[in-house]
Motif scaffolding. Structure first.
Motif, mmCIF file in Angstrom:
data_model
loop_
_atom_site.group_PDB
_atom_site.id
_atom_site.type_symbol
_atom_site.label_atom_id
_atom_site.label_comp_id
_atom_site.label_asym_id
_atom_site.label_seq_id
_atom_site.Cartn_x
_atom_site.Cartn_y
_atom_site.Cartn_z
ATOM 1 N N TYR A 47 47.119 113.453 67.119
ATOM 2 C CA TYR A 47 48.071 113.754 66.096
ATOM 3 C C TYR A 47 47.737 112.731 64.598
ATOM 4 N N LYS A 48 47.256 111.643 65.631
ATOM 5 C CA LYS A 48 46.904 110.249 64.411
ATOM 6 C C LYS A 48 45.563 110.624 63.568
ATOM 7 N N MET A 49 44.548 111.250 63.908
ATOM 8 C CA MET A 49 43.084 111.877 63.323
ATOM 9 C C MET A 49 44.167 112.723 62.239
ATOM 10 N N ARG A 50 45.139 113.486 61.914
ATOM 11 C CA ARG A 50 45.264 114.333 61.689
ATOM 12 C C ARG A 50 46.568 114.001 60.098
ATOM 13 N N MET A 51 47.799 112.973 60.778
ATOM 14 C CA MET A 51 48.033 112.306 60.197
ATOM 15 C C MET A 51 46.841 111.758 58.924
ATOM 16 N N ILE A 52 45.584 110.965 59.209
ATOM 17 C CA ILE A 52 44.511 110.558 58.564
ATOM 18 C C ILE A 52 44.309 111.566 57.394
ATOM 19 N N THR A 53 44.187 112.160 57.860
ATOM 20 C CA THR A 53 43.153 113.359 57.392
ATOM 21 C C THR A 53 44.143 113.988 56.529
ATOM 22 N N ALA A 54 45.692 113.715 56.455
ATOM 23 C CA ALA A 54 46.430 114.747 55.551
ATOM 24 C C ALA A 54 47.091 113.295 54.918
ATOM 25 N N LEU A 55 46.616 112.779 54.498
ATOM 26 C CA LEU A 55 46.328 111.075 53.983
ATOM 27 C C LEU A 55 44.978 110.808 52.416
ATOM 28 N N PHE A 56 44.359 112.110 53.602
ATOM 29 C CA PHE A 56 43.414 110.852 52.535
ATOM 30 C C PHE A 56 43.016 112.235 51.310
ATOM 31 N N LEU A 57 42.830 112.885 51.266
ATOM 32 C CA LEU A 57 42.905 113.719 50.503
ATOM 33 C C LEU A 57 43.959 113.193 48.912
ATOM 34 N N PRO A 58 45.189 113.248 49.303
ATOM 35 C CA PRO A 58 46.142 112.932 48.977
ATOM 36 C C PRO A 58 45.732 111.452 47.716
ATOM 37 N N PHE A 59 45.748 110.517 48.641
ATOM 38 C CA PHE A 59 44.522 109.191 48.282
ATOM 39 C C PHE A 59 43.738 109.427 47.490
ATOM 40 N N ILE A 60 42.828 110.188 47.160
ATOM 41 C CA ILE A 60 41.289 110.379 46.691
ATOM 42 C C ILE A 60 42.058 111.144 45.105
ATOM 43 N N ILE A 61 42.978 112.475 45.068
ATOM 44 C CA ILE A 61 43.636 112.555 44.398
ATOM 45 C C ILE A 61 44.571 111.525 42.931
ATOM 46 N N THR A 62 45.525 110.730 43.815
ATOM 47 C CA THR A 62 45.265 109.554 43.136
ATOM 48 C C THR A 62 44.772 108.953 42.683
ATOM 49 N N THR A 63 43.818 108.584 43.458
ATOM 50 C CA THR A 63 42.819 107.161 43.299
ATOM 51 C C THR A 63 41.731 108.267 41.769
ATOM 52 N N MET A 64 41.821 109.579 41.521
ATOM 53 C CA MET A 64 41.149 109.709 40.271
ATOM 54 C C MET A 64 42.041 110.054 38.956
ATOM 55 N N LEU A 65 43.154 109.811 39.596
ATOM 56 C CA LEU A 65 44.090 110.022 38.215
ATOM 57 C C LEU A 65 43.955 108.678 37.693
ATOM 58 N N ILE A 66 44.693 107.641 38.756
ATOM 59 C CA ILE A 66 44.680 106.240 38.071
ATOM 60 C C ILE A 66 43.652 105.721 37.334
ATOM 61 N N GLU A 67 41.921 106.015 38.211
ATOM 62 C CA GLU A 67 40.697 105.724 36.731
ATOM 63 C C GLU A 67 40.512 106.724 35.275
ATOM 64 N N LEU A 68 41.614 107.376 36.081
ATOM 65 C CA LEU A 68 41.040 108.631 35.040
ATOM 66 C C LEU A 68 41.766 107.813 33.361
ATOM 67 N N THR A 69 42.860 107.578 34.092
ATOM 68 C CA THR A 69 44.078 106.539 32.824
ATOM 69 C C THR A 69 43.099 105.927 32.218
ATOM 70 N N PRO A 70 43.156 105.513 30.833
ATOM 71 C CA PRO A 70 42.563 104.337 29.755
ATOM 72 C C PRO A 70 42.833 103.124 30.309
ATOM 73 N N GLY A 71 42.242 101.708 30.609
ATOM 74 C CA GLY A 71 42.176 100.849 30.585
ATOM 75 C C GLY A 71 41.248 100.403 30.210
ATOM 76 N N PRO A 72 41.139 98.568 30.838
ATOM 77 C CA PRO A 72 40.852 97.818 29.299
ATOM 78 C C PRO A 72 39.228 97.053 30.738
ATOM 79 N N ASN A 73 38.773 97.985 31.738
ATOM 80 C CA ASN A 73 37.601 98.873 31.782
ATOM 81 C C ASN A 73 36.860 99.695 31.646
ATOM 82 N N MET A 74 37.834 100.794 31.282
ATOM 83 C CA MET A 74 36.782 101.570 30.555
ATOM 84 C C MET A 74 36.747 101.947 29.344
#
Length: 226
Positions: free
Chosen positions: A19-46
């Motif tokens: 059950y814990k592994m399924r929970m971790i796996t279920a959260l992993f893909l949303p985290f990847i998508i969130t990270t990509m969206l944050i990094e695609l947002t223009p910022g000082p580093n970019m």
């Protein structure tokens, strides 16, 4: 009876683990998508990486990316130790990081304006590469937005009733990898303009424009982290 009890307990623990592994796996893909969206947002580093690569060349840009990636890894470690949380939740520490980061960008802009950061042509030596690595490292360590990510965004994708340290390491490594990949793409694209910008009399003009744009990035940094 004792054997049945032990088997039941073992099955229950095994079921909880699945059950814990399924929970971790279920959260992993949303985290990847969130990270990509944050990094695609223009910022000082970019913006800073694009300017650096266009005016200084892709080798300088790649060195800056290495510095930024190292800074992110250090912030991830600081977050695990609780230091990032202190910086993100303390108004004084947060403001100190904001103003220090903006001041560093303005200092780079001034160096560029007076010619101490000449647009290089030909081979770039090891000292120059180390300097751009250092700039990327310091700018990222002085960026409070990165600390806020590790304190507020990343914990939302961690399963609290499972071992937290392995999850934190995995998510932090994924974030650094995604951010670095996107930064490398920015460097490769922006560096295409380097040859045109450093031909003939354009060099001094580009240096001055670069200095003004760096100063604007510093102001953007202050506004975006307010």
């Amino acid at each position: 009876m004792g054997v049945l009890t032990r088997n039941a307990k073992r099955n229950r623990l095994s079921g909880e683990g699945v059950y814990k592994m399924r929970m971790i796996t279920a959260l992993f893909l949303p985290f990847i998508i969130t990270t990509m969206l944050i990094e695609l947002t223009p910022g000082p580093n970019m913006a800073w990486l694009a300017l650096t690569s266009a005016t200084q060349g892709k080798r300088s840009g790649f060195a800056a990316v290495a510095g930024i990636a190292t800074g992110l890894a250090i912030l991830a470690l600081a977050s695990a130790m609780g230091l990032a949380a202190l910086a993100a939740r303390s108004p004084f520490a947060f403001s100190l990081l904001r103003y220090a980061g903006a001041a560093y960008l303005l200092w780079l802009a001034w160096q560029t304006w007076v010619g101490e950061q000449e647009v290089a042509t030909g081979e770039i030596d090891t000292t120059a590469m180390a300097a751009w690595f250092r700039h990327g490292l310091l700018l990222n360590l002085l960026n409070p937005k990165a600390a806020v990510f590790f304190v507020t965004v990343l914990p939302a994708y961690i399963v609290t009733n499972a071992p937290i340290a392995p999850q934190t390491i995995l998510l932090s490594a994924c974030y650094v990898a995604i951010a670095t990949a996107m930064h490398l793409v920015i460097v490769a694209l922006a560096a295409q303009a380097h040859g045109w910008m450093t031909v003939g009399n354009r060099r001094n003009q580009v240096r001055r424009i670069f200095a003004v744009l760096l100063a604007m990035v510093a102001i953007w940094f202050l506004v975006s982290t307010a």
